[in-house]
Design an enzyme around this catalytic site. Structure first.
Site, PDB file in Angstrom:
ATOM      1  N   HIS A 220       0.842  -1.205   0.000  1.00 54.48           N
ATOM      2  CA  HIS A 220       0.000   0.000   0.000  1.00 54.48           C
ATOM      3  C   HIS A 220       0.872   1.248   0.000  1.00 54.48           C
ATOM      4  O   HIS A 220       2.053   1.189   0.341  1.00 54.48           O
ATOM      5  CB  HIS A 220      -0.910   0.031   1.237  1.00 54.48           C
ATOM      6  CG  HIS A 220      -2.111  -0.856   1.117  1.00 54.48           C
ATOM      7  ND1 HIS A 220      -2.078  -2.183   1.480  1.00 54.48           N
ATOM      8  CD2 HIS A 220      -3.372  -0.610   0.667  1.00 54.48           C
ATOM      9  CE1 HIS A 220      -3.280  -2.713   1.254  1.00 54.48           C
ATOM     10  NE2 HIS A 220      -4.069  -1.791   0.758  1.00 54.48           N
TER      11      HIS A 220
ATOM     12  N   LYS B 179      -0.563   4.866   4.547  1.00 53.61           N
ATOM     13  CA  LYS B 179      -1.433   3.916   5.265  1.00 53.61           C
ATOM     14  C   LYS B 179      -0.895   3.696   6.670  1.00 53.61           C
ATOM     15  O   LYS B 179       0.302   3.455   6.845  1.00 53.61           O
ATOM     16  CB  LYS B 179      -1.521   2.593   4.494  1.00 53.61           C
ATOM     17  CG  LYS B 179      -2.501   1.622   5.124  1.00 53.61           C
ATOM     18  CD  LYS B 179      -2.894   0.508   4.191  1.00 53.61           C
ATOM     19  CE  LYS B 179      -3.831  -0.478   4.850  1.00 53.61           C
ATOM     20  NZ  LYS B 179      -5.127   0.131   5.210  1.00 53.61           N
TER      21      LYS B 179
HETATM   22  P1  NAD Z   1      -7.643   9.857   4.829  1.00 57.84           P
HETATM   23  O1  NAD Z   1      -6.601  10.052   5.892  1.00 57.84           O
HETATM   24  O2  NAD Z   1      -7.448  10.531   3.513  1.00 57.84           O
HETATM   25  O3  NAD Z   1      -9.060  10.327   5.400  1.00 57.84           O
HETATM   26  C1  NAD Z   1      -9.477  10.095   6.711  1.00 57.84           C
HETATM   27  C2  NAD Z   1     -10.389  11.237   7.107  1.00 57.84           C
HETATM   28  O4  NAD Z   1     -10.869  10.969   8.423  1.00 57.84           O
HETATM   29  C3  NAD Z   1      -9.652  12.583   7.152  1.00 57.84           C
HETATM   30  O5  NAD Z   1     -10.394  13.588   6.479  1.00 57.84           O
HETATM   31  C4  NAD Z   1      -9.509  12.889   8.624  1.00 57.84           C
HETATM   32  O6  NAD Z   1      -9.603  14.274   8.919  1.00 57.84           O
HETATM   33  C5  NAD Z   1     -10.672  12.110   9.242  1.00 57.84           C
HETATM   34  N1  NAD Z   1     -10.378  11.735  10.635  1.00 57.84           N
HETATM   35  C6  NAD Z   1     -11.187  11.951  11.697  1.00 57.84           C
HETATM   36  N2  NAD Z   1     -10.623  11.533  12.820  1.00 57.84           N
HETATM   37  C7  NAD Z   1      -9.413  11.038  12.501  1.00 57.84           C
HETATM   38  C8  NAD Z   1      -8.341  10.475  13.248  1.00 57.84           C
HETATM   39  N3  NAD Z   1      -8.420  10.307  14.575  1.00 57.84           N
HETATM   40  N4  NAD Z   1      -7.233  10.061  12.565  1.00 57.84           N
HETATM   41  C9  NAD Z   1      -7.167  10.189  11.221  1.00 57.84           C
HETATM   42  N5  NAD Z   1      -8.146  10.731  10.452  1.00 57.84           N
HETATM   43  C10 NAD Z   1      -9.254  11.153  11.096  1.00 57.84           C
HETATM   44  O7  NAD Z   1      -7.806   8.279   4.652  1.00 57.84           O
HETATM   45  P2  NAD Z   1      -8.535   7.469   3.480  1.00 57.84           P
HETATM   46  O8  NAD Z   1      -7.517   6.981   2.504  1.00 57.84           O
HETATM   47  O9  NAD Z   1      -9.709   8.233   2.990  1.00 57.84           O
HETATM   48  O10 NAD Z   1      -8.994   6.175   4.292  1.00 57.84           O
HETATM   49  C11 NAD Z   1      -9.915   6.266   5.375  1.00 57.84           C
HETATM   50  C12 NAD Z   1     -10.114   4.877   5.979  1.00 57.84           C
HETATM   51  O11 NAD Z   1     -10.707   4.012   4.988  1.00 57.84           O
HETATM   52  C13 NAD Z   1      -8.809   4.168   6.395  1.00 57.84           C
HETATM   53  O12 NAD Z   1      -9.074   3.398   7.546  1.00 57.84           O
HETATM   54  C14 NAD Z   1      -8.484   3.279   5.215  1.00 57.84           C
HETATM   55  O13 NAD Z   1      -7.684   2.154   5.569  1.00 57.84           O
HETATM   56  C15 NAD Z   1      -9.884   2.854   4.815  1.00 57.84           C
HETATM   57  N6  NAD Z   1     -10.037   2.394   3.428  1.00 57.84           N
HETATM   58  C16 NAD Z   1     -10.877   1.357   3.232  1.00 57.84           C
HETATM   59  C17 NAD Z   1     -11.141   0.905   1.955  1.00 57.84           C
HETATM   60  C18 NAD Z   1     -12.146  -0.209   1.768  1.00 57.84           C
HETATM   61  O14 NAD Z   1     -12.387  -0.651   0.611  1.00 57.84           O
HETATM   62  N7  NAD Z   1     -12.774  -0.690   2.861  1.00 57.84           N
HETATM   63  C19 NAD Z   1     -10.522   1.503   0.852  1.00 57.84           C
HETATM   64  C20 NAD Z   1      -9.663   2.585   1.080  1.00 57.84           C
HETATM   65  C21 NAD Z   1      -9.436   3.039   2.386  1.00 57.84           C
END
Ligand code: NAD
Length: 266
Positions: free
Chosen positions: A154, A158
């Site tokens: 990844h 991540k």
């Molecule tokens: P990202 O960091 O771009 O977005 C996370 C968002 O959550 C941010 O806007 C942040 O401000 C907010 N947030 C609120 N509280 C937080 C905290 N305590 N710590 C961090 N962020 C916080 O991440 P992303 O790439 O959008 O991924 C979000 C989640 O989704 C992750 O857990 C990732 O592993 C997961 N994900 C899952 C899939 C799936 O298919 N299930 C696919 C991609 C990402």
């Protein structure tokens, strides 16, 4: 015309939240009411210009107005939402894509499924869910004589490892072997771990660059090796799957659902 499915996006300012908001704007029959995020930063808020609330504790009215809440945030943020809005979520649907969930979030989600339709998926792609079914079948046919190793890669941002998808694939292999993953799991190897015990299921996490997500499950026998792999090329893939799940979940009876239910994989 049927009413559009009303969605609240938790983690609206993040990569997945913004990708989802864009996708919703392109589709008929679904609308985003508002977002939730720890940052309401206008530049990063959902690109369709929806309002973003920074405190899940203040989101009761918003959640009650929604059919589905879709969460791609962080375990801490999801836990706050679940603790504060358990009552407001009753009779609605919650789709969770956030990975790295701990026992607290798992317990809150299990409790909520008595009053709301819940779906948690470490990976929303059709391909990975199919891969999981294939891995289970391969493990069943090959048995523990073929050593199972899961290798994932990844992007450098991540924060959890191994990925939720890698663990899900490991669970599928364990099911195929008729065992629980917890008793067979081995994360990485270093130093002098000794000979590989039979039945072990190994996990290896590569981090770097902008890799969207790659998963490879290896079945290593004495004279042959089978590899099953999935390579995600665009994160919109996950957003598409999450939106498909959100549409499917709207109006469902309370209970814990999976992507296999959404995709009809049995
Ligand atoms: P990202 O960091 O771009 O977005 C996370 C968002 O959550 C941010 O806007 C942040 O401000 C907010 N947030 C609120 N509280 C937080 C905290 N305590 N710590 C961090 N962020 C916080 O991440 P992303 O790439 O959008 O991924 C979000 C989640 O989704 C992750 O857990 C990732 O592993 C997961 N994900 C899952 C899939 C799936 O298919 N299930 C696919 C991609 C990402």
């Amino acid at each position: 015309m049927a009413e559009p499915v009303r969605v609240v996006l938790s983690g609206a300012s993040g990569r997945m939240g913004r990708t989802l908001a864009k996708l919703v704007a392109e589709q008929e029959g679904v609308e985003v009411l508002a977002g939730l995020d720890r940052t309401g930063d206008a530049d990063r808020a959902c690109d369709i210009g929806c309002p973003v609330l920074v405190a899940p504790e203040d989101a009761g009215e918003l959640v009650r107005a929604a059919d589905v809440v879709v969460d791609f945030s962080a375990p801490e943020f999801l836990a706050r939402l679940l603790r504060a809005q358990g009552d407001a979520l009753a009779g609605r649907a919650l789709v969770v894509g956030t990975t790295g969930l701990g026992p607290e979030e798992e317990a809150l989600l299990a409790g909520l499924s008595a009053s709301a339709a819940t779906l948690t998926a470490a990976n929303f792609s059709v391909g990975v869910n199919l891969l999981s079914a294939l891995v289970e079948e391969a493990a069943r046919v090959l048995g523990p004589a073929y050593d199972v190793e899961v290798v994932e890669a990844h992007h450098r941002r991540k924060v959890d490892a191994p990925s939720g998808t890698a663990l899900e694939l490991g669970r599928a292999a364990a099911r195929g072997h008729g065992v629980e993953l917890d008793s067979e799991r081995r994360d990485g190897r270093s130093g002098r771990p000794g000979e590989r015990p039979p039945g072990e299921i190994g996990f290896h996490a590569v981090r770097g660059g902008d890799v969207v997500g790659e998963h490879r499950v290896m079945f290593l026998g004495d004279r042959e090796r089978i590899e099953l792999a999935h390579l995600a090329q665009d994160r919109a893939l996950f957003a598409e799957g999450a939106l498909r799940a959100a549409r499917w979940m709207a109006g469902k009876a309370p209970g814990a659902y999976t992507m296999r239910d959404v995709l009809g994989l049995g």
